[in-house]
Design a protein around this motif. Sequence first.
Motif, PDB file in Angstrom:
ATOM      1  N   VAL A  35     -54.681 -19.722 -36.790  1.00  0.00           N
ATOM      2  CA  VAL A  35     -53.606 -18.828 -36.256  1.00  0.00           C
ATOM      3  C   VAL A  35     -53.056 -19.665 -35.004  1.00  0.00           C
ATOM      4  O   VAL A  35     -51.720 -19.610 -34.876  1.00  0.00           O
ATOM      5  N   SER A  36     -53.604 -20.639 -34.576  1.00  0.00           N
ATOM      6  CA  SER A  36     -52.922 -21.715 -33.687  1.00  0.00           C
ATOM      7  C   SER A  36     -51.819 -22.480 -34.248  1.00  0.00           C
ATOM      8  O   SER A  36     -50.968 -22.688 -33.406  1.00  0.00           O
ATOM      9  N   GLU A  37     -51.911 -22.827 -35.482  1.00  0.00           N
ATOM     10  CA  GLU A  37     -50.779 -23.468 -36.268  1.00  0.00           C
ATOM     11  C   GLU A  37     -49.610 -22.538 -36.650  1.00  0.00           C
ATOM     12  O   GLU A  37     -48.369 -22.831 -36.626  1.00  0.00           O
ATOM     13  N   MET A  38     -49.991 -21.064 -36.562  1.00  0.00           N
ATOM     14  CA  MET A  38     -48.867 -20.318 -37.028  1.00  0.00           C
ATOM     15  C   MET A  38     -47.969 -19.843 -35.844  1.00  0.00           C
ATOM     16  O   MET A  38     -46.869 -19.527 -35.863  1.00  0.00           O
ATOM     17  N   LEU A  39     -48.733 -19.884 -34.709  1.00  0.00           N
ATOM     18  CA  LEU A  39     -48.025 -19.506 -33.479  1.00  0.00           C
ATOM     19  C   LEU A  39     -46.384 -20.051 -33.269  1.00  0.00           C
ATOM     20  O   LEU A  39     -45.720 -19.421 -33.072  1.00  0.00           O
ATOM     21  N   PRO A  40     -46.563 -21.282 -33.004  1.00  0.00           N
ATOM     22  CA  PRO A  40     -45.065 -22.009 -33.111  1.00  0.00           C
ATOM     23  C   PRO A  40     -44.307 -21.693 -34.147  1.00  0.00           C
ATOM     24  O   PRO A  40     -43.014 -21.633 -33.986  1.00  0.00           O
ATOM     25  N   GLU A  41     -44.669 -21.586 -35.325  1.00  0.00           N
ATOM     26  CA  GLU A  41     -43.949 -21.117 -36.546  1.00  0.00           C
ATOM     27  C   GLU A  41     -43.177 -19.766 -36.499  1.00  0.00           C
ATOM     28  O   GLU A  41     -42.275 -19.592 -37.074  1.00  0.00           O
ATOM     29  N   VAL A  42     -43.931 -18.740 -35.935  1.00  0.00           N
ATOM     30  CA  VAL A  42     -43.875 -17.392 -35.889  1.00  0.00           C
ATOM     31  C   VAL A  42     -43.132 -17.261 -34.762  1.00  0.00           C
ATOM     32  O   VAL A  42     -42.155 -16.413 -34.828  1.00  0.00           O
ATOM     33  N   GLY A  43     -43.309 -17.761 -33.674  1.00  0.00           N
ATOM     34  CA  GLY A  43     -42.542 -17.713 -32.452  1.00  0.00           C
ATOM     35  C   GLY A  43     -42.606 -16.440 -31.380  1.00  0.00           C
ATOM     36  O   GLY A  43     -41.858 -15.857 -31.019  1.00  0.00           O
ATOM     37  N   ILE A  44     -43.924 -16.070 -31.712  1.00  0.00           N
ATOM     38  CA  ILE A  44     -44.407 -14.816 -30.949  1.00  0.00           C
ATOM     39  C   ILE A  44     -45.663 -15.144 -30.139  1.00  0.00           C
ATOM     40  O   ILE A  44     -46.141 -15.977 -30.532  1.00  0.00           O
ATOM     41  N   GLU A  45     -45.912 -14.145 -29.120  1.00  0.00           N
ATOM     42  CA  GLU A  45     -47.183 -14.646 -28.192  1.00  0.00           C
ATOM     43  C   GLU A  45     -48.590 -14.386 -29.046  1.00  0.00           C
ATOM     44  O   GLU A  45     -48.504 -13.362 -30.186  1.00  0.00           O
ATOM     45  N   ALA A  46     -49.419 -14.914 -28.767  1.00  0.00           N
ATOM     46  CA  ALA A  46     -50.781 -14.862 -29.607  1.00  0.00           C
ATOM     47  C   ALA A  46     -51.346 -13.626 -29.569  1.00  0.00           C
ATOM     48  O   ALA A  46     -51.720 -13.327 -30.865  1.00  0.00           O
ATOM     49  N   SER A  47     -51.000 -12.536 -28.801  1.00  0.00           N
ATOM     50  CA  SER A  47     -51.772 -11.309 -28.936  1.00  0.00           C
ATOM     51  C   SER A  47     -50.789 -10.441 -29.821  1.00  0.00           C
ATOM     52  O   SER A  47     -51.435  -9.421 -30.958  1.00  0.00           O
ATOM     53  N   GLN A  51     -52.158  -8.954 -33.772  1.00  0.00           N
ATOM     54  CA  GLN A  51     -51.902  -7.514 -34.011  1.00  0.00           C
ATOM     55  C   GLN A  51     -51.150  -7.427 -35.494  1.00  0.00           C
ATOM     56  O   GLN A  51     -51.464  -6.842 -36.370  1.00  0.00           O
ATOM     57  N   GLN A  52     -50.030  -8.549 -35.564  1.00  0.00           N
ATOM     58  CA  GLN A  52     -49.264  -8.642 -36.932  1.00  0.00           C
ATOM     59  C   GLN A  52     -50.413  -8.913 -38.040  1.00  0.00           C
ATOM     60  O   GLN A  52     -50.105  -8.250 -39.087  1.00  0.00           O
ATOM     61  N   LEU A  53     -51.455  -9.850 -37.848  1.00  0.00           N
ATOM     62  CA  LEU A  53     -52.293 -10.233 -38.783  1.00  0.00           C
ATOM     63  C   LEU A  53     -53.157  -9.107 -39.061  1.00  0.00           C
ATOM     64  O   LEU A  53     -53.450  -8.861 -40.277  1.00  0.00           O
ATOM     65  N   ALA A  54     -53.556  -8.122 -38.045  1.00  0.00           N
ATOM     66  CA  ALA A  54     -54.378  -7.248 -38.377  1.00  0.00           C
ATOM     67  C   ALA A  54     -53.452  -6.106 -39.284  1.00  0.00           C
ATOM     68  O   ALA A  54     -54.328  -5.490 -40.062  1.00  0.00           O
ATOM     69  N   VAL A  55     -52.375  -5.938 -39.061  1.00  0.00           N
ATOM     70  CA  VAL A  55     -51.529  -4.939 -39.934  1.00  0.00           C
ATOM     71  C   VAL A  55     -51.871  -5.597 -41.492  1.00  0.00           C
ATOM     72  O   VAL A  55     -52.075  -4.895 -42.419  1.00  0.00           O
ATOM     73  N   LEU A  56     -51.341  -6.874 -41.352  1.00  0.00           N
ATOM     74  CA  LEU A  56     -51.569  -7.450 -42.801  1.00  0.00           C
ATOM     75  C   LEU A  56     -52.974  -7.191 -43.335  1.00  0.00           C
ATOM     76  O   LEU A  56     -52.984  -7.242 -44.703  1.00  0.00           O
ATOM     77  N   ARG A  57     -53.811  -7.637 -42.758  1.00  0.00           N
ATOM     78  CA  ARG A  57     -55.237  -7.527 -43.374  1.00  0.00           C
ATOM     79  C   ARG A  57     -55.526  -6.204 -43.625  1.00  0.00           C
ATOM     80  O   ARG A  57     -56.043  -5.975 -44.678  1.00  0.00           O
TER      81      ARG A  57
END
Length: 120
Positions: A35-47, A51-57
Motif C-alpha cells: 500500500v505504501s508503494e502505491m500511495l505516490p503512484e495513485v496520488g490519493i490519501e491513504a484512507s 477504500q478503493q482496495l476494499a472495493v477491488l477486493r
Amino acid sequence: MPTPLYELKAEFFKTLGHPARIRVLELLSQREYAVSEMLPEVGIEASRLSQQLAVLRRANLVAVSRREGSTVYYTLTSPQVADLLAVARRILTGLLTDQLGLLEDLRAATPRAAPGPATG
C-alpha cells in the motif's frame, strides 16, 4: 431467478469505473505492491486508497498476497485483469488515433485567411 449476465457485466464495469481503481490495477499488472508503494503512484490519501482496495477486493479483482509485519502486499487475482487493461489501452489508442486523423482533416480543410493588402 439468476442475475442476467449483462447486469453482472455492468456491475463489473462499474467497479472499474474509478480512476484510482484503474491505476491500482495497472500497477498490480506489473507486480505485487505494498500500500505504501502505491500511495505516490495513485496520488490519493491513504484512507481513500484503502477504500478503493476494499472495493477491488470485494469484486475479487485483487487480493492480499502477503504480509510483512504491518506491511500488506496486494496482487491481482487473475492475469486476465491485466489483459483487460491492455485491450482497453488498444481500444483507446485506436479511438484517439481516429480522432487525431479527423482533427488533421479538419485543420487541412479550414480556409486560410487571405493576406492583407500590400503596402508600399
